[in-house]
Design an enzyme around this catalytic site. Structure first.
Site, PDB file in Angstrom:
ATOM      1  N   PHE B 243       0.885  -1.328   0.679  1.00 28.15           N
ATOM      2  CA  PHE B 243      -0.196  -0.134  -0.088  1.00 28.15           C
ATOM      3  C   PHE B 243       0.918   1.293   0.427  1.00 28.15           C
ATOM      4  CE2 PHE B 243      -1.977  -3.321   2.450  1.00 28.15           C
ATOM      5  CZ  PHE B 243      -3.212  -3.912   2.150  1.00 28.15           C
ATOM      6  N   GLY B 703      -4.983  -0.398  -9.276  1.00 24.68           N
ATOM      7  CA  GLY B 703      -4.311  -0.376  -7.843  1.00 24.68           C
ATOM      8  C   GLY B 703      -4.644   0.259  -6.886  1.00 24.68           C
ATOM      9  N   GLU B 704      -5.217   1.935  -7.419  1.00 18.92           N
ATOM     10  CA  GLU B 704      -5.436   3.046  -7.099  1.00 18.92           C
ATOM     11  C   GLU B 704      -6.508   2.953  -6.363  1.00 18.92           C
ATOM     12  OE1 GLU B 704      -1.806   4.082  -5.310  1.00 18.92           O
ATOM     13  OE2 GLU B 704      -1.117   2.695  -6.889  1.00 18.92           O
TER      14      GLU B 704
END
Lengths: 328, 737
Positions: B243, B703-704
């Protein structure tokens, strides 16, 4: 964590003898769900751990007077899901199942639940002053993060709360704590078991060194018809209460025959005022009366900044919990 | 026409799933070389001042304790001519553990105990006493220190356009609001861990490190110890979540390596959960937005200013305000972004860094303006839809945000929303609907890869990337199997090793696009080589064959009616295997476009009328993220993002005491994130989006994007439910009492 000795107790008497007289040297261990954390944080630094899980203290038994005794080393899960508890004391079952997480409830014991320590951040951080951890060092919470802290019965030395849900329901139900020790057996009413902080916040209960909780007795009256445990918290699981209310009513049509209101997470102990409750016996069960009771129960409540919201919130929660109990 | 695929675009179970669920995936802390010793780190208890004495005598007496390292006795070699930078170090001077007696922040590592067991080291750590001389004053509160804000070493935000101040003054509808986001901590499940093995013989390290890119640890260690990069081999085959926290090396890496070299023993150092709060974090950020529109809801001005926190020693910056210049068509815009240095560790990227922060404030403020103008928030976004990136003055490579709005609103039932706050109810709760837009840049980095196909039909593809739980192993295997034409189970993808072809650090949602493009290219080159061997060995059969006509599937090369198996081609050409390496670069054309993924998030919240407890029974997230390589892992990415968005909106807050700079809730009981019971009905929709520009795969990275906008949608829904606008995260119930 320190080096420790670990022994299993063979009997209550033996456990008590092993404990000795120095309150800091030894700890009984049940589920260890709070104690082990505290040891890792070096908040609790006992040299001896005395395991009492193998004593015969894990049963749920009927009493001659129609009540129930909950064994001290029985797990919270096994207690909350016990048939008799679910049927006769659903308020207690509900409160217990609102606590922690399933994993913790599977480990935590009834005696240990009563003895769990506060969640005040400063109590857990040995780098900060805390009168409860280190008497005389000061209270960091007074002017620090005190969102979780007490609004009733607190002192200038400590504004920590007791975090238990179970104890709040036990307070509403007038439970009795049975203890045993080198000086023999005695029974302590739940409302006298935990103490207010005063100038000795490090002394949290009326237990003497070496005394063991052997069981918790519930009187016959379980309020199984009209009850509600309301837990207000930041997320729906695995969070301590911001405020909680154990409400129980005995109703004759709409008239209050008996009423119990215990508050959690607002004081150093489960908060209950039987004298205030008494004033409402014989009155109608109405929202208006619940509001009056809420106002009386919270008279003199003090906020410390972050926890100011608890004052209006607990009032609303009392009314809500009683309303839910009434409408059950 | 899009060709039928066998693996790409198909929902595929993780190729490493069995290993993970059976405990056979080995994480950094699980490597146990012979003669291993263990380290335990002590952290400072003051935020500012210096160490005046270290009392370690008692600790050293404990049997099994080997050494106590502090600034007093670490080798001089790591202090002189040492470079502590890593590839993502921001401007400034990186933190150097145990460098001197000075304390720069509370929780700074100050001593390392090495012992034969972890338990002994942990026990002995309690016997070490560090004496400090404390400096008065400690500045850790962003809002209380805005006077120290600086633009020095801060990248300029986009150029202003038009005259935002003037337009604002003359607009019919306006909002001028401040939004605050507190510190957030990444807290991956796997805490940071390193096993470092120094070899005297080779004068080099072998290091197992928890990191999002082995190249990062390699550069850091080779810089500190003045070693050739080849002398530092870093392995990180499995990473239990990052993360962003693993984008830069953390101090346990230094501890393990330094101790291993001094003691000439393998050293393992694992952080505790509390220590996971003692380094980088998503920076607190205060934002001011002034927006205005005409009476129809057409935006006339946007002014977006932000203050982010940073440390005293590095200038960590994020892209916070830029989004406001591109999300909506608006000709009068102005930006400002400043940093406030505080007595804290340098913040670092955390999922959708800057985007999650900036879009939180923008999308709440847009909701406020839409309400002010009396326009439905979805309609408002359509009125101001940007077909072109005005910041860069470029067209989008693709942008199916309109389709995302449509799909989300259909599935969610946006038309059932009553705009009047407090007008929808369910039982004892007020019901609110809220929405927001999400965005994230679709980046591509240079990346290398290697592929080997053996005569037995086993395909091994490698690239020194990482799989931080995102599914890299799986999607790279899918791409390779598809292009080379071998069964998925015949493919092995290797990553997490600095001796493999160089790949970028896994972050920024660019791994699928960067490494995926390299894998596609290397497999394509492999096809060519196979074809070449075939032409040499089977001249008759392939006399007039063109590579463009060749099919590569089922372990066979087919050209028209000729079908040759890879094994016969290799056998006939006298090779046991065929091997290719490539380096893949973003195409030049790409720079003419703006490449972004977008999303539309719609949520329903319930707010209890009495207790104000907030729940989120429904979230719909429609994603325009290009080609979806594996819908199964892709959906997991978005589900994780939404869940984290719920945490961000309602729960997360690193509570640092402004009197002493200590994080007071440095554990997962009190630092709240969403638990199972918080997560109810989540729906992920992938909107078809064809993009031939973004990269050869057409994939934008996921991912974001899943987290961006979620907190705003929840904030907006809470307003719809209660009529109360909370402009500070997290929106805990006390803010509604």
């Amino acid at each position: 964590m320190n080096n420790i000795s670990y022994n299993r107790a063979e009997s209550v008497k033996n456990a008590s003898e092993q404990f000795g007289t120095d309150k800091e040297m030894s700890r009984f261990i049940g589920g260890g769900t709070n104690l082990l954390d505290l040891m890792k944080y070096r908040v609790e630094n006992p040299e001896h751990l005395i395991d009492i899980n193998h004593l015969d203290l894990s049963e749920v038994e009927n009493t001659d007077s129609g009540g129930l005794i909950l064994g001290a080393t029985r797990t919270n899960a096994d207690t909350a899901y016990h048939e008799e508890v679910e049927k006769r004391y659903p308020l207690l079952s509900e409160a217990m199942l609102s606590a922690a997480s399933a994993q913790l409830r599977n480990m935590a014991t009834n005696g240990g639940n009563l003895l769990q320590r506060t969640r005040c951040f400063y109590f857990y951080d040995t780098a900060t002053p805390c009168n409860k951890r280190e008497p005389g060092s000061g209270c960091s919470a007074l002017e620090g993060f005190n969102r979780l802290h007490a609004i009733l019965g607190e002192s200038e030395h400590c504004i920590a709360t007791h975090p238990s849900d179970m104890a709040v329901a036990l307070a509403a139900l007038n439970a009795t704590v049975h203890v045993d020790g080198t000086s023999g057996k005695r029974s302590i009413p739940i409302l006298e078991f935990h103490r207010l902080p005063g100038d000795t916040p490090h002394i949290e209960t009326s237990l003497e060194p070496g005394e063991i909780i052997t069981g918790i007795e519930l009187p016959e009256k379980g309020f199984a018809k009209n009850y509600h445990y309301l837990k207000v918290r930041d997320r729906p699981s695995y969070a301590f209460a911001l405020v909680s209310v154990a409400a129980a009513l005995e109703l004759d049509n709409n008239t209050i025959k008996d009423i119990r209101v215990a508050l959690g997470a607002v004081a150093h102990k489960p908060w209950r005022e039987p004298s205030v409750e008494k004033e409402f016996i014989g009155e109608d069960a109405t929202i208006g009366n619940f509001e009056k009771l809420a106002a009386k129960l919270t008279e003199g409540a003090t906020g410390y900044g972050d926890n100011d919201f608890k004052i209006p919130l607990i009032k609303k929660s009392i009314v809500r919990a009683l309303t839910e109990a009434m409408n059950k | 026409m899009i060709a039928e695929t066998k693996y790409i675009g198909k929902p595929t179970r993780r190729v490493d799933g069995i290993k993970k669920v059976t405990g056979n995936a080995e994480y950094s802390a699980e490597f146990n070389p012979e003669h291993l010793v263990h380290g335990y780190i002590i952290n400072s208890t003051i935020s500012k001042g210096k160490i005046v004495a270290v009392h370690d005598e008692e600790a050293l007496k404990v049997p099994g304790v080997r050494q106590v390292f502090t600034h007093k006795n670490i080798p001089i070699e790591v202090k002189i001519d040492s470079d502590y930078t890593d590839p993502l170090a921001p401007p400034g001077n990186p933190f150097r553990p145990f460098y001197d007696e000075n304390i720069l922040y509370n929780g700074q590592p100050v001593a390392l105990i090495i012992a034969d067991t972890f338990e002994t080291a942990a026990y002995a750590s309690g016997l070490v006493e560090i004496e400090y001389e404390k400096d008065e004053g400690c500045e850790v509160d962003l809002k209380a220190n805005l006077q120290n804000a600086t633009r020095e070493d801060v990248p300029d935000p986009p150029e202003p356009r038009g005259d935002a101040a003037k337009a604002y003054d003359s607009s019919k509808y306006k909002v001028d609001v401040e939004y605050y986001l507190p510190r957030h901590y990444q807290n991956p499940m796997e805490t940071f861990a390193t096993v470092a093995i120094w070899s005297e013989e080779e004068q080099g390290f072998t290091i197992y490190d928890k990191i999002q890119g082995v190249g990062s640890s390699q550069q850091y260690i080779s810089g500190i110890f003045n070693l050739e990069k080849e002398k530092v081999r870093v392995l990180s085959p499995f990473v239990g979540g990052g993360f962003g926290s693993g984008l830069r090396p953390q101090y346990q890496l230094f501890c393990a390596a330094m101790a291993s070299k001094v003691l000439k023993l393998p050293v393992k150092v694992v952080m505790t959960r509390a220590q996971m709060f003692s380094f980088g974090h998503r920076p607190a950020c205060l934002q001011r937005l002034k927006l205005s529109s005409d009476k129809s809801g057409k935006l006339e001005s946007i002014t977006h200013e932000a203050f982010g926190e940073t440390s005293r020693f590095e200038k960590f910056n994020e892209t916070v305000v830029d989004w406001s210049g591109m999300m909506y068509q608006c000709d009068n815009v102005q930006f400002d972004y400043q940093l406030v240095p505080l007595d804290v560790y340098t913040p670092m990227d955390m999922r959708a860094p800057g985007g999650a922060t900036g879009m939180y404030a923008l999308e709440c403020a847009i909701d406020e303006l839409a309400i002010e103008a009396g326009v439905d928030p979805l309609e408002f976004r359509l009125i101001n839809y940007a077909d072109r990136d005005q910041n860069e003055d470029k067209p989008y490579s693709s942008k199916e945000l309109r389709a995302a709005f449509l799909k989300a609103s259909e599935s969610f039932g946006w038309d059932k929303r009553n705009a009047k706050p407090g007008s929808m109810e369910a039982g004892n709760s007020l019901v609110g609907y809220g929405m927001a837009t999400g965005v994230w840049e679709a980046l591509q980095q240079e990346s290398a890869a290697k592929a080997i196909l053996t005569a037995e039909g086993k395909l091994t593809v490698s690239s020194g990337t990482a799989d931080i739980g995102t599914g890299t192993y799986t999607i790279m295997s899918q791409i390779a199997a598809e292009i080379v034409g071998v069964p998925l189970e015949n493919v092995e993808f290797q990553l997490g090793d600095s001796s493999l072809p160089k790949a970028p650090i896994e972050g920024g949602s660019w791994t699928a696009s960067s490494v995926g493009s390299a894998v596609k290219l290397v497999c394509h080159e492999l096809q060519k080589k196979i074809f070449g061997y075939a032409q040499q060995s089977f001249p008759e059969e392939l006399k007039y064959a063109m590579f463009e006509d060749a099919q590569f599937s089922d372990r066979h090369l087919s050209v028209k009616s000729n079908r040759l198996s890879y094994s016969e081609i290799l056998a006939a050409s006298g090779n046991n295997s065929v091997e290719v390496s490539v380096n893949s670069q973003p195409a030049d054309d790409r720079s003419k476009y703006s490449c972004y993924s977008h999303s539309c998030v719609m949520v329903e919240v319930h707010v209890d009328k009495d207790t104000k407890m907030i729940t989120v029974p429904r979230v719909v997230s429609a994603i325009a993220g290009g080609k979806i390589l594996n819908p199964k892992t892709a959906e997991s990415q978005i589900l994780g993002g939404i869940t984290w968005g719920i945490s961000m909106a309602l729960e997360e807050e690193g509570m640092m005491d402004s009197r002493n700079g200590r994080i007071m809730n440095a554990n997962l009981a009190e630092y709240h994130v969403a638990v199972q019971a918080d997560v109810q009905d989540l729906e992920v929709i992938f909107v078809p989006e064809h993009d031939e520009i973004v990269n050869p795969l057409g994939a934008k990275g996921l991912g974001e994007i899943g987290i961006v906008g979620v907190a705003s949608a929840i904030c907006n829904a809470i307003y719809n439910a209660t009529g109360k606008r909370v402009r500070e995260l997290p929106i805990t119930l006390d803010k509604l009492v």
